[in-house]
Design a protein around this motif. Structure first.
Motif, PDB file in Angstrom:
ATOM      1  N   GLN A  35     -14.958  -2.601   4.352  1.00  0.00           N
ATOM      2  CA  GLN A  35     -13.706  -3.072   3.766  1.00  0.00           C
ATOM      3  C   GLN A  35     -13.116  -4.301   4.477  1.00  0.00           C
ATOM      4  N   ARG A  36     -13.956  -5.101   5.088  1.00  0.00           N
ATOM      5  CA  ARG A  36     -13.443  -6.246   5.823  1.00  0.00           C
ATOM      6  C   ARG A  36     -12.606  -7.174   4.940  1.00  0.00           C
ATOM      7  N   LEU A  37     -13.082  -7.480   3.762  1.00  0.00           N
ATOM      8  CA  LEU A  37     -12.356  -8.383   2.870  1.00  0.00           C
ATOM      9  C   LEU A  37     -11.011  -7.790   2.461  1.00  0.00           C
ATOM     10  N   GLU A  38     -10.982  -6.509   2.134  1.00  0.00           N
ATOM     11  CA  GLU A  38      -9.721  -5.860   1.768  1.00  0.00           C
ATOM     12  C   GLU A  38      -8.732  -5.873   2.932  1.00  0.00           C
ATOM     13  N   SER A  71       2.057 -13.353   5.028  1.00  0.00           N
ATOM     14  CA  SER A  71       2.770 -14.263   4.131  1.00  0.00           C
ATOM     15  C   SER A  71       4.243 -13.885   3.965  1.00  0.00           C
ATOM     16  N   GLU A 100      -3.269 -10.745   5.272  1.00  0.00           N
ATOM     17  CA  GLU A 100      -2.711 -12.022   4.813  1.00  0.00           C
ATOM     18  C   GLU A 100      -1.442 -11.807   3.986  1.00  0.00           C
ATOM     19  N   LYS A 101      -1.415 -10.761   3.160  1.00  0.00           N
ATOM     20  CA  LYS A 101      -0.200 -10.466   2.386  1.00  0.00           C
ATOM     21  C   LYS A 101       0.975 -10.166   3.309  1.00  0.00           C
ATOM     22  N   LYS A 121      -2.544 -13.465  14.267  1.00  0.00           N
ATOM     23  CA  LYS A 121      -3.264 -12.660  13.280  1.00  0.00           C
ATOM     24  C   LYS A 121      -4.721 -12.641  13.711  1.00  0.00           C
ATOM     25  N   ARG A 132       0.857  -1.194   0.000  1.00  0.00           N
ATOM     26  CA  ARG A 132       0.000   0.000   0.000  1.00  0.00           C
ATOM     27  C   ARG A 132       0.891   1.240   0.000  1.00  0.00           C
ATOM     28  N   ALA A 153      -8.656  -8.022   5.412  1.00  0.00           N
ATOM     29  CA  ALA A 153      -8.209  -9.408   5.585  1.00  0.00           C
ATOM     30  C   ALA A 153      -7.172  -9.787   4.526  1.00  0.00           C
ATOM     31  N   ASP A 154      -7.382  -9.376   3.279  1.00  0.00           N
ATOM     32  CA  ASP A 154      -6.432  -9.680   2.203  1.00  0.00           C
ATOM     33  C   ASP A 154      -5.071  -9.025   2.446  1.00  0.00           C
ATOM     34  N   ILE A 155      -5.078  -7.764   2.864  1.00  0.00           N
ATOM     35  CA  ILE A 155      -3.816  -7.065   3.129  1.00  0.00           C
ATOM     36  C   ILE A 155      -3.104  -7.701   4.320  1.00  0.00           C
TER      37      ILE A 155
END
Length: 132
Positions: free
Chosen positions: A71-74, A84, A80-81, A107, A19, A76-78
């Motif tokens: 923006q929960r999904l966004e 990782s 996770e990135k 997490k 980001r 969660a995706d960030i």
């Protein structure tokens, strides 16, 4: 440079790649205009350990991802990135190497209502490393 600063700089740089215009080293105030979701690379803690051969320690870094109620999904995706980034198990900086044991990582996805009349989704990461 101290090991904890190199670890912090490593994650701050990686978060900037995820980001670029929304990574901070502090949580922006209510009066600051930000483009959610944002990443806040926060506190670093070091607990010293020493052996006959070397001085090292355990390092913990907190990274939070904040997003609006939609923006929960966004978030969660960030999160996770970022999580990782430790999957290889070894983090190498210019002068140090750190080992991430997967059974010590945390997490969480949380709802935050600390600002009146506002709901945020928060991805909270607590990442722990041993200097090797």
């Amino acid at each position: 440079m101290a090991p904890e600063q190199e670890l912090y700089d490593y994650f701050y740089t990686k978060c900037l790649e995820i980001r670029p215009d929304a990574t901070y080293d502090y949580l922006p105030g209510e009066d600051e205009k930000v483009d959610y979701p944002i990443i806040c690379v926060g506190n670093v803690q070091m607990v010293s350990t020493a052996t006959k051969l070397r001085v090292g320690g355990t390092y913990t870094i907190n990274i939070d991802v904040w997003g609006s109620k939609k923006q929960r999904l966004e978030v969660a995706d960030i999160a996770e990135k970022i999580y990782s980034l430790i999957k290889p198990g070894i983090i190498s900086t210019d002068n140090y190497r750190f080992y991430a044991s997967f059974n010590t990582q945390q997490k969480q996805m949380l709802l935050d209502t600390s600002v009146p009349n506002t709901i945020y989704h928060r991805g909270a990461l607590t990442l722990e490393f041993r200097q090797i």
